[in-house]
Structures are given as C-alpha cells and as structure tokens.
Write a protein that holds these residues in place. Structure first.
Motif, mmCIF file in Angstrom:
data_model
loop_
_atom_site.group_PDB
_atom_site.id
_atom_site.type_symbol
_atom_site.label_atom_id
_atom_site.label_comp_id
_atom_site.label_asym_id
_atom_site.label_seq_id
_atom_site.Cartn_x
_atom_site.Cartn_y
_atom_site.Cartn_z
ATOM 1 N N UNK A 418 -27.863 26.824 24.560
ATOM 2 C CA UNK A 418 -27.152 26.602 23.301
ATOM 3 C C UNK A 418 -27.921 27.068 22.089
ATOM 4 N N UNK A 419 -27.664 26.404 20.940
ATOM 5 C CA UNK A 419 -28.270 26.751 19.664
ATOM 6 C C UNK A 419 -29.110 25.580 19.168
ATOM 7 N N UNK A 420 -30.266 25.920 18.600
ATOM 8 C CA UNK A 420 -31.094 24.923 17.927
ATOM 9 C C UNK A 420 -30.972 25.171 16.429
ATOM 10 N N UNK A 421 -30.458 24.168 15.699
ATOM 11 C CA UNK A 421 -30.374 24.268 14.246
ATOM 12 C C UNK A 421 -31.702 23.810 13.658
ATOM 13 N N UNK A 422 -32.374 24.708 12.972
ATOM 14 C CA UNK A 422 -33.739 24.413 12.527
ATOM 15 C C UNK A 422 -33.796 23.221 11.582
ATOM 16 N N UNK A 423 -32.781 23.080 10.726
ATOM 17 C CA UNK A 423 -32.846 21.975 9.758
ATOM 18 C C UNK A 423 -32.710 20.616 10.446
ATOM 19 N N UNK A 424 -31.937 20.547 11.529
ATOM 20 C CA UNK A 424 -31.812 19.283 12.249
ATOM 21 C C UNK A 424 -33.151 18.879 12.855
ATOM 22 N N UNK A 425 -33.862 19.859 13.404
ATOM 23 C CA UNK A 425 -35.167 19.554 13.986
ATOM 24 C C UNK A 425 -36.188 19.234 12.894
ATOM 25 N N UNK A 426 -36.113 19.935 11.780
ATOM 26 C CA UNK A 426 -37.021 19.633 10.664
ATOM 27 C C UNK A 426 -36.777 18.227 10.141
ATOM 28 N N UNK A 427 -35.508 17.833 10.025
ATOM 29 C CA UNK A 427 -35.202 16.471 9.569
ATOM 30 C C UNK A 427 -35.821 15.438 10.499
ATOM 31 N N UNK A 474 -37.716 15.004 22.275
ATOM 32 C CA UNK A 474 -37.016 14.879 23.556
ATOM 33 C C UNK A 474 -36.146 13.624 23.589
ATOM 34 N N UNK A 475 -36.682 12.541 23.047
ATOM 35 C CA UNK A 475 -35.935 11.280 23.063
ATOM 36 C C UNK A 475 -34.731 11.313 22.129
ATOM 37 N N UNK A 476 -34.874 11.969 20.978
ATOM 38 C CA UNK A 476 -33.824 11.932 19.973
ATOM 39 C C UNK A 476 -32.831 13.092 20.079
ATOM 40 N N UNK A 477 -33.289 14.263 20.503
ATOM 41 C CA UNK A 477 -32.429 15.450 20.482
ATOM 42 C C UNK A 477 -32.278 16.126 21.829
ATOM 43 N N UNK A 478 -33.095 15.774 22.797
ATOM 44 C CA UNK A 478 -32.985 16.382 24.112
ATOM 45 C C UNK A 478 -33.943 17.536 24.306
ATOM 46 N N UNK A 479 -34.045 17.971 25.572
ATOM 47 C CA UNK A 479 -35.035 18.971 25.944
ATOM 48 C C UNK A 479 -34.837 20.304 25.234
ATOM 49 N N UNK A 480 -33.597 20.665 24.928
ATOM 50 C CA UNK A 480 -33.327 21.963 24.317
ATOM 51 C C UNK A 480 -34.032 22.108 22.966
ATOM 52 N N UNK A 481 -34.222 21.003 22.265
ATOM 53 C CA UNK A 481 -34.818 21.032 20.925
ATOM 54 C C UNK A 481 -36.346 20.907 20.940
#
Length: 514
Positions: A418-427, A474-481
């Motif tokens: 899938x897609x990783x949105x950088x701002x979601x991971x930065x948040x 991993x706990x909050x967003x899953x392995x993909x992130x």
C-alpha cells in the motif's frame, strides 16, 4: 454619466496611500534603523523614478537578490508601480540555480543586496544582465539608492494592468529545477482580500519578520504596512533573537513555518520571555504536528492560526484560533475550513470527484489561482484545466467542511502492500514525549523499492532508541508503516524558507559513509 472604467490600482498604490496618511508613524525597523511611513513612501517613489531612468519598463522582469532589508521591499513596490514583474531569489539556493532562474525569467535588472555582492558577481558572470543595481555603495554595480536620492518624491503614476504578471515566485528547488509561478496583479489583490476574510488580521500590528521576505513573510508585511502597522525585520531566524525581539519590540504578529515554531518552543529562553503582546501566531507552509501545536497553544494562548495554501493556488483554508483546542488533536490535524469563494474537490486518479471522507488529490478553483508556470505551457496544462488547479496534495474533506492534508503526492511512499502517508507517520512519532521533531521520507533500495526512513530529533537527555520508536509505530499503525531506518541527527536540514529538506535527507541516506 461617464462609462469610462476607473483605472486599475495595484496593491502597491494602496499601500503607498496608507503610508502617506500617517507619515510620522514607525513603519519599518531593521537593526538600529527605524524608518517612518513618510520616509519609506518617498523612498518608493524616488526608487520608481530612478528605475525608470535606468530603462526599466512595464512587463519587464526585476530580479531581487537580497536578504531582509527595507530597501528590498521598496524596490518591489517601485517595480510594481512601473508595472514590472518581480522575481525574488531565495538566497539559500546555489549560484548555478540562481543563475538559471535569472536567465529563465529574462531578467532586465538584477537588484543586489551589498552583502551578497560576491554571489551577484558569480551570477552575472554566468548570465549577462543588462542592468545590475545595488542597494548601497558597490564597486561592481550602480548604487540604486544614490540614484534614487537625486529623484523627486512626486508620486510615480501606477502603470500596472490587472492581468500583467506581478510576481514570478519559484519553488524552493528541493524537487528538481525550480518552477516559476506567475501571479497577476489582479490575483494578488484577490489573495490579500482572502487573507482578511480568513481571519488573518494585520490591523495595528507589530509584525516580526524572521524568515525571508521572498516568501510568505513579505506578503504579510504588505498587509501590515497598508493597515497602519509596523514591520520589524530580522536578517535570519534565530530562536533566541526572535524571543528577545518579541519582548523588546512588543511584537503582536508572527509568521513561522512549523519547524521554526518548534525551535522557539524548545528554546531555554521561552519560559522566561514575555510573549503576552502576541495576538496572532500564523503558521503554515508545511505539515505541522498536532502534539506540538497543542503545546504551542498551551504556552502562547489562543493566538495560533493556520493558513493552508500554495503559491499556485493562493489561500485555500484557515484554522482559526477558536479551532485550536489543545485537547482535540483531530481538529488540530486539519487545515481548517475552506474559505468562501474557494471551490475544492477531492479527486481520484481518473479526475472524478470523491465524497467527503475519501482520500484523493485536492483540486481548487478560485480567483487566486495562478496564471501558470513561466514559459512552461505543457506543465501548466498538466495542473490547470478549466480554472481548476491540481495542487499535488493528498487529502480529504469531512462533513463539517474541514480540510485535512495527508501528504504531498511526491512524498507519499509506495511500499509493498500500500501507501505510507508521511505526515501520518510524522504525527505518530511526534506524539512520543522524547521526540521534538521528525521528517519521514522514502528512499529507493537497490531493487528499486521504496523504503520508509525517518530522521528524528530527540529532546536533550532522551535515551529513546530506534527499536522503541519502531515498536510504537508497529503497535499504532502496523508493520507497513515501520521505518526501515531511523536516524537521530543533531538537527534537521531546512530549506531556505524553513521546510524540512527531504531532498537533502534522501541524499544523506544514499551517500556512503567512509
């Protein structure tokens, strides 16, 4: 009854009228210099006459190579009176890129800050320019201020037409060769009107300019000067200098990109600086962290305003002080309500409009949308159609009309699954108590697949490591992130306007260590 339409008046003429109304008021402060409205008004008109005397005409390009100086603003207004188009170079770009821009925009006159004389010489050596003028004594250029001093203060009659190009603003050059964004005089008026309607106030302000006037700070200064306020200029952003100046000059208005706002909050002097005079702290220009913005509200009070927009599309939405509830991170994650007069559609890859809540490209249509990219018709056609601008931002609109920007199309990381949105991971990373700031970006591996990388600034004394941050993700967003690599630099590289420089971070990530 006359049917003759009134002559078009540019924003520069409105500003000069306001300066003339109260000539004794303090208009600009730079270092130890304090310039009255009357002095500045006369300087602009003298400069316009001097520039005309140098053969500069309506429709030609005046390029500024200058730091933050009152005289640089005066040159911009003078050029606008003539009806010329102004290109203000970011001083942090390389000489090669600056020379390419000077050539690209067909510069008729290069106006130079004496502090940048060596850089100007390098540019002119690479690209001949008909007129090189300096904002003070110079061994290699005519002194424009000396020429202006010999000219009359009689008002220079405005010559700009509504559809003439007013400004050619270039992207920062972090994603390839900068693109020249053309904005007309009519569109500048619309942008100023939208700012006032969107609760970006300038009345009786004492605005601190701590970032380059080639960017948003310069446009905000225009509104302050027109509404009777004072513009206090620093040469560069330094958090200690900003805090000292806020207290000393009783600053009411401040514009910062989020990374610079975080530096201010984290500075040791923040806790004992009097910031009670601040009425509005405007931020924008890149993604912000809800956790850090909530911290800013708790420290500074209900003075924060977020503006979302682009040079290509003008102002699009505003998150007002009333929306800045530090206990509502979901609202802080948005870019605010869409402004009246601005149409927004969220579109899929085929260009079809999507319903509220669906992620897609943010497309806008308004009177502020650019005329196009300078001398790039194919690129213009790819982003502008029937008045609609493809912003290149991914986002969604909720049922209450709030717009959320999720990522830039070019920054979105395509990974397996899938897609990783950088701002979601930065948040998410910024929500960790030990993280001060971070930047997430994609780096291609030897097989051509993108991998998630994160550069993280930790609080002093923090012992958090990459394993702990990966576990959080991993706990909050899953392995993909989960980032393939996390680094902990002493500071994040920023572009000339104060955005995280992801191009530089990618370069560092792919440069072999010795």
């Amino acid at each position: 009854m006359s049917t003759v339409a009134p002559r078009f008046r540019s924003h520069a003429e409105d500003i000069l009228d306001a300066l003339r109304e109260n000539p004794d008021r303090e208009a600009l402060v730079h270092g130890h210099r304090r310039v009255t409205a009357g002095e500045f008004h006369d300087l602009v008109h003298r400069t316009a006459w001097a520039m005309q005397g140098q053969g500069i005409e309506r429709g030609q390009t005046v390029t500024l190579l200058s730091g933050n100086l009152p005289e640089a603003i005066a040159v911009r207004y003078a050029a606008h009176l003539i009806g010329a188009q102004v290109n203000h170079l970011y001083t942090g770009l390389s000489a090669d890129v600056q020379a390419a821009i000077v050539h690209d925009v067909e510069t008729r006159a290069l106006v130079v800050d004496p502090r940048l004389a060596d850089r100007a010489a390098a540019i002119v050596e690479a690209v001949p320019v008909k007129s090189v003028l300096a904002l003070g004594p110079s061994a290699t250029a005519d002194d424009l201020l000396a020429l202006a001093a010999t000219r009359t203060t009689d008002p220079f009659p405005g010559q700009a037409g509504p559809d003439d190009i007013c400004a050619i603003r270039h992207t920062g050059g972090t994603t390839g060769h900068p693109k020249g964004i053309c904005t007309t005089y009519r569109q500048v008026r619309e942008q100023r009107k939208a700012g006032r309607a969107g609760a970006i106030e300038t009345d009786a302000a004492r605005q601190l300019v701590a970032t380059t006037i080639a960017h948003a700070a310069g446009m905000l200064a225009d509104g302050v000067l027109e509404s009777g306020g004072t513009v206090v200029m620093l040469d560069d952003f330094d958090p200690a200098d900003v805090l000292t100046t806020v207290e000393r000059e009783r600053i009411t208005h401040l514009w910062l990109l989020p990374p610079l706002l975080y530096q201010l909050l984290d500075h040791p002097a923040m806790g004992h600086t009097d910031t009670s005079t601040l009425r509005q702290v405007l931020y924008g220009g890149c993604q912000s962290s809800p956790a850090r913005i909530a911290d800013a509200v708790r420290r500074l009070g209900p003075v924060l305003v977020q503006g979302y927009g682009q040079n290509e599309g003008g102002l699009i939405s505003v998150l007002t002080p009333a929306d800045h509830d530090p206990d509502d991170p979901e609202r802080l994650r948005t870019a605010g309500r869409i402004l009246d007069g601005v149409e927004v559609e969220i579109r899929d890859e085929d260009g079809s409009a999507l319903p509220d809540g669906e992620h897609g490209e943010i497309c806008v249509r308004s009177a502020m949308v650019m005329q196009g990219y300078w001398k790039q018709p194919e690129l213009t056609a790819s982003v502008l159609r029937n008045g609609w601008l493809r912003t290149g931002d991914i986002g969604f609109r909720d049922a209450e009309g709030y717009l959320t920007v999720v990522d830039r199309l070019k920054d979105m990381i395509v990974v397996v699954g899938g897609h990783v949105y950088t701002t979601e991971l930065e948040d998410l990373l910024n929500s960790h108590p030990d993280v001060r700031q971070c930047a997430v970006f994609g780096v291609r591996d030897e097989d051509g697949m993108e991998r998630v990388h994160a550069a993280v600034l930790l609080a002093p004394g923090a012992t958090t490591d990459s394993d702990e941050l990966r576990a959080l993700v991993r706990a909050e967003r899953g392995a993909m992130y989960v980032p393939a690599r996390i680094t902990f630099p002493d500071e994040l590289p920023l572009t000339d306007v104060g955005k995280p420089d992801k191009k530089e971070l990618r370069r560092r990530a792919t440069t072999p260590t010795t």
